[in-house]
Design a protein around this motif. Sequence first.
Motif, PDB file in Angstrom:
ATOM      1  N   THR A 248       0.831  -1.210   0.000  1.00 16.33           N
ATOM      2  CA  THR A 248       0.000   0.000   0.000  1.00 16.33           C
ATOM      3  C   THR A 248       0.861   1.254   0.000  1.00 16.33           C
ATOM      4  OG1 THR A 248      -1.685  -1.211   1.215  1.00 16.33           O
ATOM      5  CG2 THR A 248      -1.870   1.185   1.206  1.00 16.33           C
ATOM      6  N   ASP A 249       1.910   1.244   0.820  1.00 16.31           N
ATOM      7  CA  ASP A 249       2.793   2.415   0.904  1.00 16.31           C
ATOM      8  C   ASP A 249       3.414   2.732  -0.460  1.00 16.31           C
ATOM      9  OD1 ASP A 249       2.267   2.631   3.553  1.00 16.31           O
ATOM     10  OD2 ASP A 249       4.269   2.091   4.269  1.00 16.31           O
ATOM     11  N   ILE A 250       3.930   1.705  -1.120  1.00 21.33           N
ATOM     12  CA  ILE A 250       4.605   1.937  -2.412  1.00 21.33           C
ATOM     13  C   ILE A 250       3.598   2.424  -3.461  1.00 21.33           C
ATOM     14  CG2 ILE A 250       5.832   0.832  -4.343  1.00 21.33           C
ATOM     15  CD1 ILE A 250       6.959  -1.163  -2.184  1.00 21.33           C
ATOM     16  N   MET A 251       2.475   1.754  -3.543  1.00 16.20           N
ATOM     17  CA  MET A 251       1.490   2.123  -4.573  1.00 16.20           C
ATOM     18  C   MET A 251       0.984   3.554  -4.325  1.00 16.20           C
ATOM     19  SD  MET A 251       1.606  -0.497  -6.525  1.00 16.20           S
ATOM     20  CE  MET A 251       0.379   0.035  -7.689  1.00 16.20           C
ATOM     21  N   ASN A 252       0.756   3.876  -3.065  1.00 24.20           N
ATOM     22  CA  ASN A 252       0.323   5.237  -2.718  1.00 24.20           C
ATOM     23  C   ASN A 252       1.329   6.285  -3.172  1.00 24.20           C
ATOM     24  OD1 ASN A 252      -2.129   5.933  -1.520  1.00 24.20           O
ATOM     25  ND2 ASN A 252      -1.607   4.812   0.359  1.00 24.20           N
ATOM     26  N   ARG A 253       2.608   6.012  -2.875  1.00 24.10           N
ATOM     27  CA  ARG A 253       3.645   7.003  -3.202  1.00 24.10           C
ATOM     28  C   ARG A 253       3.766   7.186  -4.718  1.00 24.10           C
ATOM     29  NH1 ARG A 253       7.938   9.576  -0.430  1.00 24.10           N
ATOM     30  NH2 ARG A 253       6.509   9.394   1.328  1.00 24.10           N
ATOM     31  N   MET A 254       3.666   6.089  -5.447  1.00 29.34           N
ATOM     32  CA  MET A 254       3.757   6.192  -6.911  1.00 29.34           C
ATOM     33  C   MET A 254       2.640   7.093  -7.452  1.00 29.34           C
ATOM     34  SD  MET A 254       6.376   4.480  -8.062  1.00 29.34           S
ATOM     35  CE  MET A 254       7.157   5.276  -6.671  1.00 29.34           C
ATOM     36  N   VAL A 255       1.467   6.919  -6.889  1.00 33.50           N
ATOM     37  CA  VAL A 255       0.323   7.706  -7.355  1.00 33.50           C
ATOM     38  C   VAL A 255       0.449   9.158  -6.894  1.00 33.50           C
ATOM     39  CG1 VAL A 255      -2.171   7.968  -7.093  1.00 33.50           C
ATOM     40  CG2 VAL A 255      -1.207   5.713  -7.538  1.00 33.50           C
ATOM     41  N   GLN A 256       0.892   9.347  -5.639  1.00 29.83           N
ATOM     42  CA  GLN A 256       1.019  10.702  -5.098  1.00 29.83           C
ATOM     43  C   GLN A 256       1.984  11.571  -5.895  1.00 29.83           C
ATOM     44  OE1 GLN A 256      -0.699  12.157  -2.939  1.00 29.83           O
ATOM     45  NE2 GLN A 256      -1.501  10.744  -1.399  1.00 29.83           N
ATOM     46  N   VAL A 257       3.034  10.935  -6.442  1.00 27.31           N
ATOM     47  CA  VAL A 257       4.030  11.730  -7.157  1.00 27.31           C
ATOM     48  C   VAL A 257       3.868  11.573  -8.672  1.00 27.31           C
ATOM     49  CG1 VAL A 257       6.494  12.400  -7.186  1.00 27.31           C
ATOM     50  CG2 VAL A 257       5.506  11.415  -5.133  1.00 27.31           C
ATOM     51  N   GLY A 258       2.936  10.761  -9.080  1.00 23.20           N
ATOM     52  CA  GLY A 258       2.548  10.746 -10.486  1.00 23.20           C
ATOM     53  C   GLY A 258       3.377   9.884 -11.409  1.00 23.20           C
ATOM     54  N   PHE A 259       3.821   8.744 -10.935  1.00 19.63           N
ATOM     55  CA  PHE A 259       4.618   7.863 -11.792  1.00 19.63           C
ATOM     56  C   PHE A 259       3.723   6.818 -12.463  1.00 19.63           C
ATOM     57  CE2 PHE A 259       7.808   9.327  -8.619  1.00 19.63           C
ATOM     58  CZ  PHE A 259       8.571  10.068  -9.511  1.00 19.63           C
ATOM     59  N   PRO A 260       4.041   6.473 -13.724  1.00 22.75           N
ATOM     60  CA  PRO A 260       3.106   5.649 -14.503  1.00 22.75           C
ATOM     61  C   PRO A 260       3.202   4.146 -14.296  1.00 22.75           C
ATOM     62  CG  PRO A 260       4.925   6.382 -15.900  1.00 22.75           C
ATOM     63  CD  PRO A 260       5.135   7.025 -14.552  1.00 22.75           C
ATOM     64  N   SER A 261       4.328   3.658 -13.758  1.00 24.42           N
ATOM     65  CA  SER A 261       4.465   2.197 -13.664  1.00 24.42           C
ATOM     66  C   SER A 261       5.376   1.825 -12.502  1.00 24.42           C
ATOM     67  CB  SER A 261       5.033   1.635 -14.971  1.00 24.42           C
ATOM     68  OG  SER A 261       6.323   2.169 -15.234  1.00 24.42           O
ATOM     69  N   VAL A 262       5.192   0.623 -12.006  1.00 28.93           N
ATOM     70  CA  VAL A 262       6.036   0.138 -10.909  1.00 28.93           C
ATOM     71  C   VAL A 262       5.988  -1.387 -10.877  1.00 28.93           C
ATOM     72  CG1 VAL A 262       4.213   0.211  -9.119  1.00 28.93           C
ATOM     73  CG2 VAL A 262       6.615   0.441  -8.442  1.00 28.93           C
ATOM     74  N   VAL A 263       7.129  -1.972 -10.496  1.00 31.95           N
ATOM     75  CA  VAL A 263       7.176  -3.411 -10.210  1.00 31.95           C
ATOM     76  C   VAL A 263       7.545  -3.568  -8.743  1.00 31.95           C
ATOM     77  CG1 VAL A 263       8.418  -5.579 -10.663  1.00 31.95           C
ATOM     78  CG2 VAL A 263       7.781  -4.080 -12.565  1.00 31.95           C
ATOM     79  N   LEU A 264       6.890  -4.479  -8.062  1.00 29.82           N
ATOM     80  CA  LEU A 264       7.242  -4.799  -6.680  1.00 29.82           C
ATOM     81  C   LEU A 264       7.901  -6.168  -6.657  1.00 29.82           C
ATOM     82  CD1 LEU A 264       5.204  -2.464  -6.243  1.00 29.82           C
ATOM     83  CD2 LEU A 264       4.418  -3.670  -4.200  1.00 29.82           C
ATOM     84  N   GLU A 265       9.015  -6.265  -5.951  1.00 28.81           N
ATOM     85  CA  GLU A 265       9.637  -7.577  -5.811  1.00 28.81           C
ATOM     86  C   GLU A 265       9.637  -8.020  -4.361  1.00 28.81           C
ATOM     87  OE1 GLU A 265      13.796  -8.276  -6.731  1.00 28.81           O
ATOM     88  OE2 GLU A 265      13.496 -10.437  -6.553  1.00 28.81           O
ATOM     89  N   THR A 266       9.034  -9.176  -4.118  1.00 31.32           N
ATOM     90  CA  THR A 266       9.043  -9.779  -2.793  1.00 31.32           C
ATOM     91  C   THR A 266      10.057 -10.918  -2.787  1.00 31.32           C
ATOM     92  OG1 THR A 266       6.741  -9.195  -2.403  1.00 31.32           O
ATOM     93  CG2 THR A 266       7.664 -10.973  -1.052  1.00 31.32           C
ATOM     94  N   GLU A 267      11.213 -10.651  -2.196  1.00 28.94           N
ATOM     95  CA  GLU A 267      12.196 -11.713  -1.994  1.00 28.94           C
ATOM     96  C   GLU A 267      11.812 -12.411  -0.698  1.00 28.94           C
ATOM     97  OE1 GLU A 267      16.188 -10.213  -2.033  1.00 28.94           O
ATOM     98  OE2 GLU A 267      16.230 -10.038  -4.211  1.00 28.94           O
TER      99      GLU A 267
END
Lengths: 461, 256
Positions: free
Chosen positions: A67-86
């Motif tokens: 949630t934190d990562i997705m929120n920040r991406m949207v708050q600052v206006g970035f178009p794409s993101v990948v999350l990696e869970t090691e």
Amino acid sequence: MAINRYTKMAYGSADEMVFGHSKFPVKAGLGLEIGGGYTTPEVNYAPRPEAGASKEKLVKEYQRITTDIMNRMVQVGFPSVVLETEHVEQMTNNPTWGGEVAHAQKEIMEEFHDEYGIKCALRHTPGDIREDRDFLELRGDKFNTLMESFEEVASNGADLLSIETMGGKEVFDYSILRNDVPGMLYAIGCLGTIDMDFIWQEIASVAKKNNVVAAGDTDCSEANTAMFIAGGLLDKNLAHTLAIIARAISAPRSLAAYEAGALGPGKDCGYENTIVKSIAGVPIAQEGKSSTCAHSDVMGNLVMQCCDLWSNESVEYHAEFGGTSVQCWSESLAYDCALMNTATATGKAKDLRDLFTLSDKFRDPQGYVLAYDNAYRVGEAIVKDGNDIYLRAKNAALKSIEIMEEGMAGKLELTRFEKGALADAKEALSALTDDQDTFMSDSMAKYKEEVKVFLPENYGL
Amino acid sequence: MTSLDIDPSEILVRYNVKMEKAMTPEDAAAELYPKEELFRPIAEAIFEGEEDDVIEGLEAAIAAGKDPIALIDDALMVGMKVVTDLYDQGIIFLPNVMMSADAMLDGIDFCKDQSDEAPVSKGKVVCHVAEGDVHDIGKTIVAALLRANGYEVVDLGRDVPVDEVIEAVKAENPIMLTGTALMTTTMYAFKAVNDRLLEAGLKVPFACGGGAVNQDFVATYDLGVYGEEAADAPKMADKIVAGASISALKEEFHKH
């Protein structure tokens, strides 16, 4: 699935390679195309240790992180993101835990995708749990548990499947501490590739069955160990010339994932990935200056040169002044990607690529060999004998030495110790046979004798 | 496309080239070898990491009447000190130390086989990798450096359960315990080891380091002493033998 060795280059020249573009882009997750003309941040994180106490606590922790990562991406206006869970080991050893984490993360990502249209994908990287206290145990019960873990995450939301395999590490750890380059060649190039051939056919099958992407491996357990031991300029633990020879040998090892059916993007800590991309044309993740939260290196800008995903390696989830750690690092990564994508949009991508490369090319022999023009040459040496796992690794090592010797004649400064280690390595490699069978049988006899934890049956030998 | 060739001198300094010692390792070692003609070839063979030459030198010394156990201190340890001193001075690299340590240990085994007496070490150290962690290259380096400096090492291996660490400390009565871990998730076992040692009244210095382990974490438990480099381990052991307390060790080795 079958093994298809690479015997030619994906690109006609080094200059064709640039960040954000790969010869064979990969569609994954929710609207994302990796290597399809733009770069994307890949955020990597670790739960706080106390969160590993139970499945419920872990799931909750990963929900917060996501949630934190997705929120920040949207708050600052970035178009794409990948999350990696090691995975932490509890998640791989209890396959349903990993599955529940993947499911919880993907639900959140889907909500953000539905609401904002942000393109995103979820990579899961189970831990290589195939060992007991004394020995690697690459085949058997632990392998079966590992495959269950892949099945669980693939069927519950993971879009990209990766792992950092350990094959060859027992011989490598012995060799690297003794300047034994033939031992490094045997460990990484031969034993590592044999293990990769074995495990990646299985992972590719799991991916195909679940309609997700087999993404790739890295020689973290060996080449990164060498890089880590080598350290900075004033450390005296390993000549940096040897660290880059280990790295060059790691490229054909990492290539083996794609030969067994993986499609990419390769794993972030695979500094060998520029070489791999030149051969296979697959998209790659990379890490450098924005992974200083996890470790230091001497090529922080250079490795951005041909990346498709730009990663922070790993950061423990905790509070910083600017938000949670994952928010801070994801924002930094995303700004880097915005710069690269702006360069692409303005026709300046190759100029920016070359600036990234030049800022570190002469910093260290590691960066010098991995500069994309030289990395491409290592790739050519690998495909020349692409069907022979021994010869191609030996070729990679010798080519990296040749490149460093050229550099020494120019602007690459090396210490006398680095030069000495380079000369010793060249002498040792030049004395080796060209016959794979002879090398394999000689090496097996030698390392069975010298490395008490080396079990050839792990490799079907 | 920009030219991939620039003058890099304004954007980087290769401090390692700038700071390089003028003396070659061989020259530096030559000044430190023992003068005694029976001991010198043994010390040279250790520096070169040549096991066979070490044994040959020991055989010659024993044939000339030298006591095998005394040779451990008089020749093998003297040769190894040349190596560790040059490593400390940044003149040689870690793999040289590892290869020399292998040669020295073969030599010690040979000397023991030639005598009924047992050699006396500087002290005993128990080494382990944290429970849950199988990454042991850091521990291997620590153990080799300790042995190279004359300490007896009880190596418990990797992924060592807390109970086993406590039992080993009780049984071996070491001057120091070491713990290495690669991951933040496993280093929490060190805290459990610390608490169990204190419960048992065992106030042994517990040197911790490796991978993601940091000084802030190690400083949170009473017995913990953080080592930034593997090479700190023998230095800590030397201080303990000289009488340093845990707080004195923290004072010296906690740098941040």
